[in-house]
Write a protein that holds these residues in place. Structure first.
Motif: not given
Length: 139
Positions: A6-14, A100-112
């Motif tokens: 799990k991570c923060h909701k991000g940007i772009g397509p699956a 650019a319509d690229l998928a991007m996510v960050d801030r994962f709950e369980k680590g880097r």
């Protein structure tokens, strides 16, 4: 067996693709040969490796406004990564990923993410759900 992160909701397509991982930072301007599609900065841990069509898993973004339009230009030419996963993204790279319509996510709950994911892992990235699934792990 799939593992869901799990991570923060991000940007772009699956998207689904293969991970390319480094405990390093990322600059579209300074780290990449955007014509050849490889990491070009010799000090980068991914030096010489192709990023095209890969899911990049890195520590954080660096650089300025040029990175945003560079991601868009790379995507328009079919020379962009499939997705970018960060420990922490910055607003400029978030803007660039959206542009650019690229998928991007960050801030994962369980680590880097660079510690949770390995190069060669097959991933399913679902930014709208804040979820990355490791579908299978390269031995």
């Amino acid at each position: 067996m799939p593992v869901t992160l799990k991570c923060h909701k991000g940007i772009g397509p699956a998207v689904t693709g293969t991970a390319l991982v480094a405990t390093d930072n990322f600059s579209a301007r300074y780290d990449l040969d955007r014509v050849k599609g490889v990491f070009s900065r010799k000090a980068h841990r991914l030096y010489g490796q192709s990023y095209v069509g890969k899911i990049l898993v890195l520590e954080t973004a660096k650089g300025g406004v040029a990175s945003a339009w560079m991601l868009r230009e790379m995507a328009a030419r079919g020379m962009a990564p499939l997705a970018i996963l960060f420990d922490h993204a910055n607003t400029i790279l978030a803007q660039g990923a959206a542009f650019a319509d690229l998928a991007m996510v960050d801030r994962f709950e369980k680590g880097r993410p660079s510690e949770l994911i390995r190069t060669g892992d097959e991933l399913r990235v679902e930014p709208a759900k804040g979820r990355v699934t490791v579908l299978n792990r390269d031995a």
